[in-house]
Write a protein that holds these residues in place. Structure first.
Motif, PDB file in Angstrom:
ATOM      1  N   PRO A  69       0.838  -1.197   0.000  1.00 19.34           N
ATOM      2  CA  PRO A  69       0.000   0.000   0.000  1.00 19.34           C
ATOM      3  C   PRO A  69       0.872   1.246   0.000  1.00 19.34           C
ATOM      4  N   ARG A  70       0.555   2.165  -0.803  1.00 21.14           N
ATOM      5  CA  ARG A  70       1.294   3.419  -0.796  1.00 21.14           C
ATOM      6  C   ARG A  70       0.381   4.510  -1.300  1.00 21.14           C
ATOM      7  N   GLU A  71       0.875   5.689  -1.084  1.00 18.11           N
ATOM      8  CA  GLU A  71       0.038   6.825  -1.451  1.00 18.11           C
ATOM      9  C   GLU A  71       0.567   7.434  -2.734  1.00 18.11           C
ATOM     10  N   GLN A  72      -0.302   7.744  -3.585  1.00 16.82           N
ATOM     11  CA  GLN A  72       0.078   8.524  -4.758  1.00 16.82           C
ATOM     12  C   GLN A  72      -0.748   9.797  -4.740  1.00 16.82           C
ATOM     13  N   ARG A 117      -4.639   6.855   4.317  1.00 16.63           N
ATOM     14  CA  ARG A 117      -4.538   7.558   3.037  1.00 16.63           C
ATOM     15  C   ARG A 117      -3.528   6.933   2.077  1.00 16.63           C
ATOM     16  N   ASN A 118      -3.016   5.740   2.446  1.00 11.34           N
ATOM     17  CA  ASN A 118      -1.993   5.166   1.568  1.00 11.34           C
ATOM     18  C   ASN A 118      -2.504   3.994   0.714  1.00 11.34           C
ATOM     19  N   ILE A 119      -3.811   3.967   0.481  1.00 12.38           N
ATOM     20  CA  ILE A 119      -4.286   2.916  -0.430  1.00 12.38           C
ATOM     21  C   ILE A 119      -4.813   3.608  -1.686  1.00 12.38           C
ATOM     22  N   SER A 120      -3.898   4.080  -2.479  1.00  8.26           N
ATOM     23  CA  SER A 120      -4.322   4.793  -3.680  1.00  8.26           C
ATOM     24  C   SER A 120      -4.790   3.794  -4.724  1.00  8.26           C
ATOM     25  N   MET A 121      -6.026   3.951  -5.113  1.00  8.20           N
ATOM     26  CA  MET A 121      -6.589   3.003  -6.086  1.00  8.20           C
ATOM     27  C   MET A 121      -5.812   3.007  -7.398  1.00  8.20           C
ATOM     28  N   GLU A 142      -1.362  -0.499 -21.144  1.00 10.71           N
ATOM     29  CA  GLU A 142      -0.827   0.763 -20.634  1.00 10.71           C
ATOM     30  C   GLU A 142       0.150   0.502 -19.507  1.00 10.71           C
ATOM     31  N   ARG A 143       1.229   1.290 -19.496  1.00  4.48           N
ATOM     32  CA  ARG A 143       2.221   1.122 -18.423  1.00  4.48           C
ATOM     33  C   ARG A 143       2.275   2.422 -17.637  1.00  4.48           C
ATOM     34  N   ASN A 144       2.161   2.312 -16.312  1.00  3.00           N
ATOM     35  CA  ASN A 144       2.157   3.542 -15.514  1.00  3.00           C
ATOM     36  C   ASN A 144       3.551   3.825 -14.952  1.00  3.00           C
ATOM     37  N   ILE A 145       3.625   4.907 -14.199  1.00  2.00           N
ATOM     38  CA  ILE A 145       4.927   5.348 -13.703  1.00  2.00           C
ATOM     39  C   ILE A 145       5.584   4.333 -12.778  1.00  2.00           C
ATOM     40  N   TYR A 146       4.753   3.486 -12.170  1.00  2.43           N
ATOM     41  CA  TYR A 146       5.303   2.463 -11.274  1.00  2.43           C
ATOM     42  C   TYR A 146       5.497   1.118 -11.982  1.00  2.43           C
TER      43      TYR A 146
END
Ligand code: GLA
Length: 724
Positions: A49-52, A65-69, A259-263
């Motif tokens: 879990p992390r926040e974006q 607040r660290n479960i960014s969908m 699609e490839r995201n920043i992570y």
């Protein structure tokens, strides 16, 4: 165990692969893993879990607040809830909102595979799982169906969207599959683009931080982008590296969104193209998406392809055609085009019979008003000027020769110059007060209308019964524009393209049920509708209108990544070739046409005695070899894209194999060629061209190949295991 459910963890195992997902925080379904077979590992640790910043966290997470969908690896992503990647589902609620928040509801292990309503799918398996998600606020249920075929490393997925609310909902997107892979190395996308006479050209590109769309908005699967892709590790080749194949079992407009995201998470979403799609689902009604099939190998493309070919042959193609060989045919298209008489065809058939050909296929031009492609489609009555005693009498003559008979139809089309158009203009896809687009002068019938299906069925069934027809070439020679049905209300016009495909399947289902022995060869301006949906009904598809032996090497190469060789229609045609003007030896044309169902498409009556003798020999050779071609493992030994001197491939079926080599132009002072074979037993010994080599020699150093003596020369060598 193919399906293991442990608390919230779902593990799907095939012989060599594992697919895993879980119910995570707040009931979201998270994808965990797809790759080599696990022992009993729980891959949940990959969820960190992390926040974006600037992305959403669900309300019920309260102060967390660290479960960014936007970062969570989803198994079927919701819409409008803070995941800003491509969503799997677009629901317009009756308050106008386009939101759906899917959470886990329940699961069920099913004993038999449920049908994908109205659509073809991979056939029975007893390994099926249903996972039901539900919108957090409304009685909208999304059922994710998984079917597993353990021996073939095959998994399929499809989705049912069930409206249990009291109001209508509208779907403007309903993907069959979506999931997120963690890409800890570079991956590449292999897709197969093309055009009429240039189908399934391989394109390979690195998946960068961007989105890629492979798809068709043409109402058919199309020449332009075939509905399958491969995602492979950067250096994957035939023998090593990771490779995933995904293919849609559907013959209409489609979309593969990657699609490839920043992570470095790669989202793969596959389904019906959302372009123009709007489907109403009334209370207590359901929408079924088509099925997507997928497989994985960590041993390169050869292993992926061989599993895949076997999976399709075993579980998709009609079992009736499991042990059959397509009759070796003569098709009169490139021999006569529409300019023929009964006598001419009879002479062609007699000559064909004397050479060993098993079937005559009468192509376009046999029916009333069909003197050119301007007219005649839709009426499906024989042209009595060409056949004064009727069609049955002609077909009897062919049958009396001891040959089978096949007939060309283009059932989905209509010419303005036809009786049908005079009678039923409302059966044509076109909008009121607008002139429709013509393509090859023809218009498209509204297959979303049952009355149209009944009409076509009756016309075809009559001819099939009256003539004891053995074979149909089912053509479809344009893309669909003017998407408007006179049979549907305004609010349902966004359903037309999908309903068209359902109508097509309904028609094929009826015909193949009522005439189970009928062989249908698919065709759409050559290979414009070469997809798994059609292969469910048609055991073979005409690969391309391009019959040039050299060009075909590229088309066969690309097609082989997605489809078994036994499904690919390939014919010997005239030299100079009608599409390219190229002259290639008859020998090479025969060798290239052996890469598939095999037949002839040229005027046999114009051939010299020597050529006729050569054809006799080609047929004998093909008959001798077809068991290996239909059932063997297939190895692409060299690629026409990378090797401009020769293309080679091998079939290996147990102790017997075939090596094919097709050259381009002669090269002076060319180095000695050694071709490394595959799939042999290292310590076994094999006889090729009267010499014996060990498997190790053949696979390590390779077989020495004689240099070509003319341009476009070729050879086919038998591989026979002689001792251990
Ligand atoms: C399409 C097919 C051809 C032939 C013609 C007939 O182009 O691909 O093989 O049947 O139609 O019109």
């Amino acid at each position: 165990m193919p399906i293991i459910v442990k608390e919230n963890l779902f593990t799907l195992n095939t012989k060599n692969t594992t697919y895993q997902f879980k119910v995570g925080d707040f009931g979201y379904l998270y994808h965990l893993y797809y790759g080599p077979r696990l022992f009993d590992e729980d891959m949940s640790y990959v969820i960190i879990p992390r926040e974006q910043g600037f992305s959403g966290v669900c309300y019920d997470a309260k102060m967390i607040r660290n479960i960014s969908m936007d970062l969570m690896p989803q198994e079927y992503p919701s819409t409008g809830v803070g995941d800003f990647r491509f969503s799997a589902l677009g629901i317009i609620n009756n308050d106008g909102s386009r939101l759906v928040d899917l959470r886990f509801y329940r699961y069920e292990i099913l004993e038999t595979k449920p049908k994908v309503k109205g659509m073809p799918c991979f056939r029975e398996t007893n390994e099926c799982l249903k996972v039901v998600l539900k919108d957090r606020y409304k009685d909208i249920y999304v059922e994710l169906l998984y079917s597993i075929y353990p021996e073939n490393d095959l998994i399929t997925r499809s989705v049912i969207i069930l409206n249990k609310t009291k109001e209508n909902i509208i779907l403007d997107k309903a993907m069959s599959v979506s999931f997120d892979m963690q890409a800890n190395e570079e991956y590449e996308l292999l897709s197969f683009y093309g055009a009429h006479v240039k189908e399934r050209m391989l394109e390979r590109q690195i998946i960068k931080h961007s989105a890629y769309e492979i798809g068709s908005n043409r109402g058919t699967s199309s020449h332009q982008q075939n509905p399958f892709v491969i995602i492979a590790s950067k250096n994957a080749n035939e023998d090593k590296g990771e490779a995933y194949i995904f293919s849609l079992v559907y013959s209409g407009s489609h979309l593969f969104h990657i699609e490839r995201n920043i992570y470095d998470q790669i989202r793969i979403a596959i389904g019906i193209s959302p372009e123009g799609f709007r489907y109403n689902v009334a209370p207590n009604e359901a929408f079924y998406t088509p099925e997507v099939a997928f497989s994985y190998s960590n041993a390169g493309f050869s292993s992926l392809t061989n599993n895949w070919h076997k999976a399709i042959s075993k579980h998709l193609i009609n079992p009736r055609f499991k042990d059959y060989y397509s009759p070796i045919l003569i098709n009169n298209w490139e021999a006569t085009y529409m300019d023929f008489t009964e006598e001419k065809l009879l002479n062609l058939a007699k000559k064909a019979k004397s050479l060993g050909i098993e079937m005559l296929v009468m192509d376009d031009g046999w029916f009333k008003n069909r003197l050119s492609d301007i007219s005649g489609l839709g009426d499906w009555e024989v042209n009595t000027d060409k056949f004064p005693n009727g069609l049955s009498s002609f077909v009897d003559k062919i049958h009396n020769l001891g040959m089978k008979f096949g007939l060309w139809f283009e059932p989905e089309m209509i010419s303005e110059k036809s009786d049908l158009y005079e009678k039923h203009k409302e059966w044509v896809l076109m909008a009121p007060n607008r002139e429709p687009m013509r393509s090859r002068y023809q218009l498209v019938l509204d297959l979303s209308n049952d009355a149209v299906i009944d009409y076509i069925y009756d016309k075809m069934a009559k001819i099939i019964s009256e003539t004891n027809l053995e074979y149909i070439k089912w053509d479809m020679n344009r893309s669909i524009s003017d998407v408007f049905s006179n049979n549907l209300p305004i609010e349902r016009q966004g359903e037309v393209l999908h309903r068209y495909v359902l109508g097509l399947y309904k028609l094929l289902e009826r015909l193949t049920t009522d005439f189970p022995d009928l062989i249908i060869e698919g065709c759409s301006g050559g290979g414009g509708r070469f997809d798994l949906g059609m292969l469910y009904y048609e055991p073979q598809i005409w690969t391309s209108d391009n019959t040039d032996a050299y060009e075909r090497l590229f088309i066969h190469y690309g097609t082989s990544f997605g489809y078994p060789i036994r499904t690919m229609g390939a014919h010997v045609s005239a030299a100079p070739n009608h599409q390219t003007g190229r002259v290639t030896p008859l020998k090479t044309r025969g060798i290239v046409a052996s890469h598939g169902t095999f037949g002839y498409e040229l005027d046999l009556l114009k051939l010299s005695k020597l050529e006729q003798q050569e054809i006799k020999n080609q047929i004998k050779e093909y008959v001798k070899h077809r068991k290996i071609i239909y059932n063997g493992n297939y190895y692409r030994l060299s690629s026409p894209y990378e090797n401009d001197f020769y293309t080679s491939y091998q079939f290996q079926f147990g102790n017997s194999g075939l090596l094919y080599v097709c050259f381009t132009k002669i090269k002076v002072a060319a180095p000695q060629i050694f071709i490394r074979l595959k799939g042999l037993d290292k310590i076994g010994h094999y006889k090729i061209d009267n010499k014996v080599y060990s498997g190790l020699q053949l696979m390590q150093i390779g077989l020495p190949i004689k240099a070509p003596i003319i341009d476009y020369d070729s050879l086919c060598l038998e591989i026979k295991k002689v001792r251990k």
